[in-house]
Design a protein around this motif. Structure first.
Motif, PDB file in Angstrom:
ATOM      1  N   ALA A  80       7.185  64.832  88.800  1.00  0.00           N
ATOM      2  CA  ALA A  80       6.303  64.724  89.963  1.00  0.00           C
ATOM      3  C   ALA A  80       6.415  65.953  90.852  1.00  0.00           C
ATOM      4  N   GLN A  81       7.638  66.448  91.059  1.00  0.00           N
ATOM      5  CA  GLN A  81       7.809  67.633  91.906  1.00  0.00           C
ATOM      6  C   GLN A  81       7.194  68.872  91.248  1.00  0.00           C
ATOM      7  N   ALA A  82       7.350  68.985  89.951  1.00  0.00           N
ATOM      8  CA  ALA A  82       6.739  70.116  89.249  1.00  0.00           C
ATOM      9  C   ALA A  82       5.219  70.038  89.318  1.00  0.00           C
ATOM     10  N   GLU A  83       4.672  68.834  89.184  1.00  0.00           N
ATOM     11  CA  GLU A  83       3.223  68.638  89.300  1.00  0.00           C
ATOM     12  C   GLU A  83       2.744  69.005  90.700  1.00  0.00           C
ATOM     13  N   GLY A  84       3.501  68.586  91.730  1.00  0.00           N
ATOM     14  CA  GLY A  84       3.116  68.906  93.102  1.00  0.00           C
ATOM     15  C   GLY A  84       3.151  70.396  93.386  1.00  0.00           C
ATOM     16  N   ALA A  85       4.103  71.079  92.781  1.00  0.00           N
ATOM     17  CA  ALA A  85       4.218  72.530  92.977  1.00  0.00           C
ATOM     18  C   ALA A  85       3.260  73.312  92.091  1.00  0.00           C
ATOM     19  N   GLY A  86       2.550  72.606  91.197  1.00  0.00           N
ATOM     20  CA  GLY A  86       1.658  73.291  90.272  1.00  0.00           C
ATOM     21  C   GLY A  86       2.397  74.148  89.268  1.00  0.00           C
ATOM     22  N   ASP A  87       3.626  73.765  88.954  1.00  0.00           N
ATOM     23  CA  ASP A  87       4.493  74.559  88.073  1.00  0.00           C
ATOM     24  C   ASP A  87       4.430  73.988  86.656  1.00  0.00           C
ATOM     25  N   ARG A  88       3.548  74.524  85.859  1.00  0.00           N
ATOM     26  CA  ARG A  88       3.346  74.010  84.498  1.00  0.00           C
ATOM     27  C   ARG A  88       4.534  74.292  83.589  1.00  0.00           C
ATOM     28  N   ILE A  89       5.234  75.405  83.838  1.00  0.00           N
ATOM     29  CA  ILE A  89       6.410  75.706  83.014  1.00  0.00           C
ATOM     30  C   ILE A  89       7.480  74.645  83.240  1.00  0.00           C
ATOM     31  N   GLU A 298       6.942  56.845  93.615  1.00  0.00           N
ATOM     32  CA  GLU A 298       7.683  57.858  92.867  1.00  0.00           C
ATOM     33  C   GLU A 298       6.803  59.083  92.609  1.00  0.00           C
ATOM     34  N   ALA A 299       5.613  58.823  92.080  1.00  0.00           N
ATOM     35  CA  ALA A 299       4.735  59.928  91.696  1.00  0.00           C
ATOM     36  C   ALA A 299       4.201  60.670  92.918  1.00  0.00           C
ATOM     37  N   LEU A 300       3.714  59.932  93.924  1.00  0.00           N
ATOM     38  CA  LEU A 300       3.080  60.574  95.069  1.00  0.00           C
ATOM     39  C   LEU A 300       4.081  61.268  95.980  1.00  0.00           C
ATOM     40  N   CYS A 301       5.244  60.645  96.188  1.00  0.00           N
ATOM     41  CA  CYS A 301       6.254  61.279  97.035  1.00  0.00           C
ATOM     42  C   CYS A 301       6.853  62.500  96.344  1.00  0.00           C
ATOM     43  N   GLY A 302       7.114  62.383  95.047  1.00  0.00           N
ATOM     44  CA  GLY A 302       7.600  63.545  94.314  1.00  0.00           C
ATOM     45  C   GLY A 302       6.585  64.681  94.342  1.00  0.00           C
ATOM     46  N   GLY A 306       7.198  68.323  95.987  1.00  0.00           N
ATOM     47  CA  GLY A 306       6.985  69.545  95.214  1.00  0.00           C
ATOM     48  C   GLY A 306       5.960  70.459  95.868  1.00  0.00           C
ATOM     49  N   ALA A 307       4.944  69.868  96.503  1.00  0.00           N
ATOM     50  CA  ALA A 307       3.913  70.654  97.182  1.00  0.00           C
ATOM     51  C   ALA A 307       4.323  71.052  98.595  1.00  0.00           C
ATOM     52  N   ARG A 308       5.501  70.586  99.047  1.00  0.00           N
ATOM     53  CA  ARG A 308       6.006  70.837 100.396  1.00  0.00           C
ATOM     54  C   ARG A 308       4.984  70.380 101.445  1.00  0.00           C
ATOM     55  N   ASP A 309       4.545  69.119 101.303  1.00  0.00           N
ATOM     56  CA  ASP A 309       3.500  68.553 102.161  1.00  0.00           C
ATOM     57  C   ASP A 309       4.034  67.298 102.848  1.00  0.00           C
ATOM     58  N   TRP A 443      13.878  66.252 103.612  1.00  0.00           N
ATOM     59  CA  TRP A 443      13.038  65.758 102.520  1.00  0.00           C
ATOM     60  C   TRP A 443      12.244  66.874 101.853  1.00  0.00           C
ATOM     61  N   ILE A 444      11.818  67.839 102.643  1.00  0.00           N
ATOM     62  CA  ILE A 444      11.000  68.919 102.093  1.00  0.00           C
ATOM     63  C   ILE A 444      11.816  70.201 101.959  1.00  0.00           C
ATOM     64  N   ALA A 445      13.138  70.067 101.960  1.00  0.00           N
ATOM     65  CA  ALA A 445      13.995  71.238 101.749  1.00  0.00           C
ATOM     66  C   ALA A 445      13.802  71.766 100.338  1.00  0.00           C
ATOM     67  N   PRO A 446      14.028  73.057 100.120  1.00  0.00           N
ATOM     68  CA  PRO A 446      13.874  73.616  98.766  1.00  0.00           C
ATOM     69  C   PRO A 446      14.800  72.904  97.798  1.00  0.00           C
ATOM     70  N   LEU A 447      14.273  72.495  96.659  1.00  0.00           N
ATOM     71  CA  LEU A 447      15.047  71.812  95.628  1.00  0.00           C
ATOM     72  C   LEU A 447      15.079  72.665  94.366  1.00  0.00           C
ATOM     73  N   PRO A 448      16.143  72.590  93.596  1.00  0.00           N
ATOM     74  CA  PRO A 448      16.227  73.416  92.383  1.00  0.00           C
ATOM     75  C   PRO A 448      15.198  72.986  91.364  1.00  0.00           C
TER      76      PRO A 448
END
Length: 454
Positions: A80-89, A298-302, A306-309, A443-448
Motif C-alpha cells: 500500500a505504501q509503495a502504491e501511494g508513493a507511485g513506486d512501481r519498483i 489497511e490499503a487506504l491508510c498505507g 506512502g503518498a505523504r498525505d 505517521w507521515i514520517a519517512p519510512l524505509p
C-alpha cells in the motif's frame, strides 16, 4: 470536531472505502466455506469417524495456516505504501519477497509437520479408526499448504495495491474448484476422506496459480525491474521480516486468548464450553464483516502514508470508522433482539441453550467494544508498524490473564468479563499509541522502502 465532519462528508473517500470493503467482506465470508463444504460432504459418508477425521484434520491444518497469517498482513502495508508513493519498483519487490517467503514457509512448515502429525492427532484423544483417517486426510491436505500461503501473500499484495476484486476472484476460484472436486471425488469416485483432502488441496493450488497469473499481469509493462542482486542482502529483507516477526507474535498471543476461552470454559463443564463456542461463532461472523472495512483501512491508510498525505489518512480513518461503528451497532442490536434464535439454530440441547442464553448480553456488547481493535489493526498494518501492534496485544493479553484469574469465582460471567475487557484494552491501547504517534507527527514520517534498504 469540524475536521471530523469535513472528513466524513468527503464523498470520494466513501466510494473508495466501499470499493475496497465490499469485495473484502465477500472474500472474508468465503473463508469458512471450505470447512463447511468439507464437513457437509464428510457428514454424508457412512462412518462417523469420517466426519470426525475431517474435523480433527481441519483443526490441525488450521494451526500453521492461521499462525502464518502475517504473510498477508505484513505484505499489505508495504504494498500500500509503495502504491501511494507511485513506486512501481518497490511494488514489484514486495510481490517477489512475499511470494518467496510464502513458498519457503509452505514447504518448510509442511515438512516439519509431517513427523508431528501422529502426536498432534493423539492430543485430540482420537480413536484408532479416527486417527488413521485423520492421518490420511492430513497427508494429502498438507500438499496444499504452500498454495494456501501463496494465496495469503497474493491477497496481501492485491489489497495493498488496491485490487480487492482480484482477491475476491482468487478465493472464488479456490472455493469453487474445491466444491466441484469434492462432489466429483467423493460421491462420484467414492474416494471418501482422502478425496475431501485432495479436493481442498487442488482448490488451493488452482487459486494460487490463478493469483500468480493475475499478479504477473498486474506488473506487466511497469517500468523498472526487481534488483535480484540487492535482494541477496539482509538489509533488503529486514523491514519485511521484522514486521512479519512482530505480527506473528501478536497472532500467537491472540490465538492463546481464544484457546484459553475454550480451556477455561471446559473446566466449567461440557455445557459451558459448548455454549461459549456457539457464541464465539457470532463474534466470528461479526468480525468477517467488519474486517472488510479494516482491510479498506489497511490499503487506504498505507496509500496515504506512502503518498505523504495526512488529509487522506484522516479521511480514510474517519469514514471507515464511522461505517464500522454503524455496523457494530447493527450487529449488537441483532444479537440483543435475535440472540435466542441464533443459539437455537445452532443447538437443540436444553442445557447448552440455557448457558448460552445467560451469556447473550456479553455477546451483544462485544461488537461495539471489539470493532475499534479491528479498525486500528488496519491502520497499523497499513503503516507497517508491527511492533506497536505486538506491544498493544501483549498488554491486553496480560490484563486478560489477570482478570480471568481474579474473576475465576464468577463462573462463565467472569470469563466473558475478562474477554470483553481484553477486547476493550486491545482497542484502547492501539488508540493511545495512535494518538501519541499523531501528536509527534510520526505517521507521515519517512519510512524505509524495501528496494532502498540495500
Amino acid at each position: 470536531m469540524s475536521e471530523l465532519l469535513d472528513a466524513w462528508r468527503h464523498r470520494p473517500t466513501h466510494r473508495r472505502v466501499w470499493a475496497l470493503a465490499v469485495p473484502m467482506i465477500l472474500s472474508n465470508l468465503t473463508v469458512p466455506l471450505v470447512a463447511l463444504v468439507d464437513s457437509t460432504v464428510a457428514g454424508h459418508l457412512p462412518q462417523t469417524q469420517d466426519l470426525g477425521a475431517v474435523a480433527v484434520g481441519s483443526a490441525i491444518y488450521a494451526l500453521p495456516v492461521w499462525s502464518l497469517g502475517f504473510l498477508r498482513m505484513g505484505t499489505t502495508g508495504f504494498a500500500a505504501q509503495a502504491e501511494g508513493a507511485g513506486d512501481r519498483i518497490a511494488l514489484r519487490t514486495v510481490q517477489v519477497q512475499a511470494l518467496l517467503l510464502a513458498a519457503v514457509f509452505g514447504i518448510g512448515v509442511g515438512l516439519l509437520m509431517l513427523p508431528l502429525l501422529p502426536w498432534l492427532i493423539g492430543q485430540m484423544h482420537a480413536t484408532p479408526a479416527l486417527a488413521a483417517r485423520g492421518l490420511d486426510y492430513l497427508h494429502l491436505r498438507l500438499l496444499g499448504l504452500p498454495a494456501a500461503l501463496l494465496n495469503y501473500a497474493l491477497a496481501g499484495w492485491f489489497i495493498g495495491a488496491q485490487r480487492a476484486r482480484t482477491t475476491l476472484s482468487l478465493l472464488l476460484v479456490a472455493n469453487l474448484v474445491n466444491i466441484a472436486l469434492n462432489l466429483l471425488f467423493v460421491p462420484g469416485f467414492g474416494w471418501g476422506v482422502p478425496g475431501i483432502a485432495l479436493a481442498s488441496a487442488c482448490g488451493e493450488w488452482c487459486g494460487a496459480l490463478y493469483g500468480l497469473w493475475c499478479a504477473r499481469r498486474a506488473v506487466h509493462g511497469w517500468p523498472g525491474r526487481v534488483d535480484w542482486q540487492a535482494m541477496r542482502g539482509w538489509a533488503h529483507w529486514r523491514p519485511l521480516l521484522m514486521v512479519n516477526r512482530d505480527i506473528f507474535i501478536r497472532t500467537l498471543a491472540l490465538e492463546g486468548v481464544f484457546f484459553s476461552i475454550s480451556l477455561l470454559g471446559a473446566r466449567l463443564g461440557d455445557a459451558t464450553v459448548a455454549a461459549n463456542a456457539l457464541l464465539l461463532n457470532g463474534l466470528m461472523l461479526t468480525a468477517f464483516g467488519l474486517d472488510g472495512l479494516a482491510n479498506a483501512v489497511e490499503a487506504l491508510c498505507g496509500h496515504a502514508i506512502g503518498a505523504r498525505d495526512p488529509l487522506a489518512l484522516r479521511r480514510a480513518l474517519v469514514v471507515a470508522g464511522g461505517w464500522s461503528l454503524l455496523g457494530s451497532v447493527a450487529c449488537a442490536l441483532l444479537f440483543a433482539g435475535a440472540g435466542h434464535l441464533f443459539v437455537n439454530v445452532q443447538t437443540s440441547l436444553p442445557e447448552v441453550r440455557a448457558v448460552a442464553y445467560g451469556a447473550l448480553p456479553w455477546l451483544a456488547a462485544l461488537p461495539v467494544v471489539s470493532v475499534w481493535s479491528y479498525l486500528l489493526d488496519g491502520l497499523f498494518i497499513g503503516a507497517t508498524r508491527g511492533r506497536e501492534m505486538r506491544d498493544g496485544m501483549l498488554v491486553a493479553v496480560a490484563l486478560f490473564a489477570l482478570l480471568a484469574w481474579a474473576a475465576r469465582g464468577w463462573g462463565n460471567d467472569g470469563l466473558w468479563l475478562a474477554f470483553l475487557a481484553f477486547m476493550a484494552v486491545r482497542g484502547a491501547g492501539l488508540g493511545w499509541i495512535a494518538w501519541e504517534l499523531r501528536r509527534r507527527g510520526a505517521w507521515i514520517a519517512p519510512l524505509p522502502r524495501l528496494h532502498e534498504a540495500a
